[in-house]
Design a protein around this motif. Structure first.
Motif, PDB file in Angstrom:
ATOM      1  N   ALA A   1       0.833  -1.204   0.000  1.00 41.90           N
ATOM      2  CA  ALA A   1       0.000   0.000   0.000  1.00 41.90           C
ATOM      3  C   ALA A   1       0.867   1.254   0.000  1.00 41.90           C
ATOM      4  CB  ALA A   1      -0.927  -0.010   1.219  1.00 41.90           C
ATOM      5  N   ILE A   2       1.943   1.264   0.780  1.00 38.01           N
ATOM      6  CA  ILE A   2       2.837   2.424   0.817  1.00 38.01           C
ATOM      7  C   ILE A   2       3.528   2.605  -0.524  1.00 38.01           C
ATOM      8  CG2 ILE A   2       4.968   3.315   1.853  1.00 38.01           C
ATOM      9  CD1 ILE A   2       4.087   2.036   4.481  1.00 38.01           C
ATOM     10  N   LYS A   3       4.016   1.510  -1.094  1.00 40.37           N
ATOM     11  CA  LYS A   3       4.701   1.597  -2.398  1.00 40.37           C
ATOM     12  C   LYS A   3       3.754   2.119  -3.475  1.00 40.37           C
ATOM     13  CE  LYS A   3       7.897   0.526  -5.560  1.00 40.37           C
ATOM     14  NZ  LYS A   3       7.160   0.713  -6.807  1.00 40.37           N
ATOM     15  N   LYS A   4       2.538   1.612  -3.495  1.00 42.95           N
ATOM     16  CA  LYS A   4       1.567   2.052  -4.509  1.00 42.95           C
ATOM     17  C   LYS A   4       1.225   3.521  -4.344  1.00 42.95           C
ATOM     18  CE  LYS A   4      -3.035   1.009  -6.316  1.00 42.95           C
ATOM     19  NZ  LYS A   4      -4.243   0.145  -6.184  1.00 42.95           N
ATOM     20  N   ALA A   5       1.009   3.964  -3.102  1.00 43.03           N
ATOM     21  CA  ALA A   5       0.639   5.358  -2.852  1.00 43.03           C
ATOM     22  C   ALA A   5       1.772   6.309  -3.233  1.00 43.03           C
ATOM     23  CB  ALA A   5       0.268   5.535  -1.383  1.00 43.03           C
ATOM     24  N   LEU A   6       3.005   5.946  -2.912  1.00 42.56           N
ATOM     25  CA  LEU A   6       4.140   6.803  -3.267  1.00 42.56           C
ATOM     26  C   LEU A   6       4.316   6.880  -4.780  1.00 42.56           C
ATOM     27  CD1 LEU A   6       6.776   5.786  -0.555  1.00 42.56           C
ATOM     28  CD2 LEU A   6       5.244   7.754  -0.566  1.00 42.56           C
ATOM     29  N   ASP A   7       4.137   5.746  -5.472  1.00 46.47           N
ATOM     30  CA  ASP A   7       4.259   5.748  -6.941  1.00 46.47           C
ATOM     31  C   ASP A   7       3.191   6.635  -7.574  1.00 46.47           C
ATOM     32  OD1 ASP A   7       6.403   4.076  -6.791  1.00 46.47           O
ATOM     33  OD2 ASP A   7       5.285   2.245  -7.277  1.00 46.47           O
ATOM     34  N   GLU A   8       1.959   6.537  -7.076  1.00 47.48           N
ATOM     35  CA  GLU A   8       0.867   7.325  -7.647  1.00 47.48           C
ATOM     36  C   GLU A   8       1.072   8.821  -7.457  1.00 47.48           C
ATOM     37  OE1 GLU A   8      -2.602   5.797  -5.781  1.00 47.48           O
ATOM     38  OE2 GLU A   8      -2.780   4.051  -7.125  1.00 47.48           O
ATOM     39  N   ASN A   9       1.812   9.195  -6.436  1.00 47.98           N
ATOM     40  CA  ASN A   9       2.055  10.615  -6.175  1.00 47.98           C
ATOM     41  C   ASN A   9       3.438  11.073  -6.638  1.00 47.98           C
ATOM     42  OD1 ASN A   9      -0.237  11.869  -4.246  1.00 47.98           O
ATOM     43  ND2 ASN A   9       0.015   9.684  -3.799  1.00 47.98           N
ATOM     44  N   GLY A  10       4.101  10.244  -7.407  1.00 49.46           N
ATOM     45  CA  GLY A  10       5.391  10.616  -7.976  1.00 49.46           C
ATOM     46  C   GLY A  10       6.488  10.775  -6.949  1.00 49.46           C
ATOM     47  N   ILE A  11       6.382  10.075  -5.844  1.00 47.52           N
ATOM     48  CA  ILE A  11       7.383  10.169  -4.787  1.00 47.52           C
ATOM     49  C   ILE A  11       8.366   9.008  -4.956  1.00 47.52           C
ATOM     50  CG2 ILE A  11       7.763  10.107  -2.289  1.00 47.52           C
ATOM     51  CD1 ILE A  11       4.961  11.275  -1.960  1.00 47.52           C
ATOM     52  N   THR A  12       9.637   9.316  -4.943  1.00 48.95           N
ATOM     53  CA  THR A  12      10.672   8.322  -5.234  1.00 48.95           C
ATOM     54  C   THR A  12      11.169   7.629  -3.965  1.00 48.95           C
ATOM     55  OG1 THR A  12      11.408   9.639  -7.126  1.00 48.95           O
ATOM     56  CG2 THR A  12      12.941   7.961  -6.280  1.00 48.95           C
ATOM     57  N   ILE A  13      11.253   6.306  -4.065  1.00 47.62           N
ATOM     58  CA  ILE A  13      11.938   5.522  -3.030  1.00 47.62           C
ATOM     59  C   ILE A  13      13.307   5.181  -3.610  1.00 47.62           C
ATOM     60  CG2 ILE A  13      11.915   3.443  -1.617  1.00 47.62           C
ATOM     61  CD1 ILE A  13       8.904   3.334  -1.919  1.00 47.62           C
ATOM     62  N   PRO A  14      14.354   5.875  -3.182  1.00 47.98           N
ATOM     63  CA  PRO A  14      15.666   5.674  -3.820  1.00 47.98           C
ATOM     64  C   PRO A  14      16.314   4.376  -3.388  1.00 47.98           C
ATOM     65  CG  PRO A  14      15.882   7.187  -1.988  1.00 47.98           C
ATOM     66  CD  PRO A  14      14.411   6.865  -2.092  1.00 47.98           C
ATOM     67  N   PHE A  15      17.249   3.947  -4.203  1.00 47.51           N
ATOM     68  CA  PHE A  15      18.069   2.804  -3.832  1.00 47.51           C
ATOM     69  C   PHE A  15      19.510   3.290  -3.736  1.00 47.51           C
ATOM     70  CE2 PHE A  15      17.274   2.852  -8.391  1.00 47.51           C
ATOM     71  CZ  PHE A  15      18.548   2.892  -8.919  1.00 47.51           C
ATOM     72  N   PRO A  16      20.340   2.615  -2.966  1.00 48.93           N
ATOM     73  CA  PRO A  16      21.725   3.091  -2.763  1.00 48.93           C
ATOM     74  C   PRO A  16      22.489   3.193  -4.075  1.00 48.93           C
ATOM     75  CG  PRO A  16      21.161   1.392  -1.171  1.00 48.93           C
ATOM     76  CD  PRO A  16      20.048   1.422  -2.179  1.00 48.93           C
ATOM     77  N   ILE A  17      23.232   4.293  -4.218  1.00 50.47           N
ATOM     78  CA  ILE A  17      24.079   4.520  -5.394  1.00 50.47           C
ATOM     79  C   ILE A  17      25.514   4.658  -4.921  1.00 50.47           C
ATOM     80  CG2 ILE A  17      24.597   6.058  -7.316  1.00 50.47           C
ATOM     81  CD1 ILE A  17      21.666   6.884  -7.303  1.00 50.47           C
TER      82      ILE A  17
END
Length: 300
Positions: free
Chosen positions: A260-276
């Protein structure tokens, strides 16, 4: 010669006559001893039933109930045995028997210290009841459902299906986490967002997504808190309550919350970054990666 033969015969006959007289004189005592034995058999049977009845009101531990009833029965019969030996004039036998029991008990105590410790711990656990059959508990990093318990060990079934036998002594000495003693449990979901995001918006989106999930209780107690500045993200925790044990289960609800958190963040264009990770070969005199590529091109 005849006199020498008759003398030992007279001694033997005298001994036999003494035994017969002694046996006849003991008949009344023997009758009393038999009556006492019957009385104590009835008392032991009645005491055993009474012990089971009284113990059933305080604990449902079948193993301990059987043990207690056996101890009561044996104690009453043992007392009767000592009284019977006294009636028959065998006081020395009583003294010897008590001494023998003491020595044997001491030897067994040293030889079976761990068994005795687990036994006593099982008795204490039966009365204290820190958990019940079917409860989910955790001890020494072992988590599972209590299958059964006896006077020596408690058996847990882990969520992977294995049975773990835990000595009762450890259950009494170590910290026990009982997840089933309360009717609720908190779930914590950890996540992170990019440094470029609006943190107020992130909190609002996540709270709204969790609040819409089915199976939550205390929806007004959803907790959202930012935890730290991570290497590539600002990390946060989302905490909410569910019925426990119950359906949907703990792991199922945690999985639903993550989706649910992943879907909501994607729908609002919010990025969950991964380590670079950036590799720089130019540190302390080394050749930079860009220069290495230039040199390679010139050689080609």
């Amino acid at each position: 010669m005849k006199a020498e033969i008759e003398k030992p015969i007279d001694i033997v006959i005298g001994k036999i006559d003494g035994w017969i007289d002694g046996f006849i004189s003991m008949i009344p005592n023997m009758i009393v001893a038999v009556l006492v034995f019957i009385i104590f058999m009835l008392l032991a049977k009645w005491g055993k039933k009474l012990a089971v009845k009284l113990f059933s009101k305080t604990s449902s531990n079948t193993a301990l109930k059987n043990l207690l009833s056996t101890v009561v029965h044996g104690t009453i019969m043992g007392l009767g045995l000592f009284i019977i030996l006294g009636i028959l004039g065998l006081e020395k036998a009583v003294t010897s028997l008590l001494a023998g029991v003491g020595v044997v008990g001491l030897a067994l105590g040293f030889a079976f210290q761990d068994i005795a410790a687990n036994f006593v711990s099982g008795v204490i656990l039966a009365f204290r009841k820190p958990f019940r059959i079917g409860d989910v508990i955790e001890i020494n990093n072992v988590m599972g459902k209590v299958l059964r318990t006896n006077l020596r060990v408690t058996v847990l079934e882990t969520f992977q299906g294995q049975e773990v036998f835990i000595p009762n002594k450890e259950l009494l000495q170590e910290n026990i986490v009982n997840y089933s003693s309360r009717s609720h449990r908190q779930i914590i979901v950890e996540s992170g967002v990019s440094y470029a995001e609006d943190l107020e918006q992130v909190e609002s989106v996540v709270r709204d997504a969790i609040g819409k999930m089915e199976g939550l209780i205390r929806k007004d107690e959803i907790v959202f808190d930012y935890d730290e500045f991570g290497g590539s993200s600002i990390n946060f925790n989302t905490r909410f309550w569910i019925e426990y044990p119950g359906e949907p289960g703990y792991l199922n609800m945690k999985s639903k919350a993550i989706k649910a958190i992943k879907k909501a963040l994607d729908e609002n264009g919010i990025t969950i970054p991964f380590p670079i990770r950036t590799l720089d070969f130019g540190i302390k005199g080394g050749e930079k990666l860009s220069q290495m590529l230039v040199n390679q091109d010139e050689e080609d």
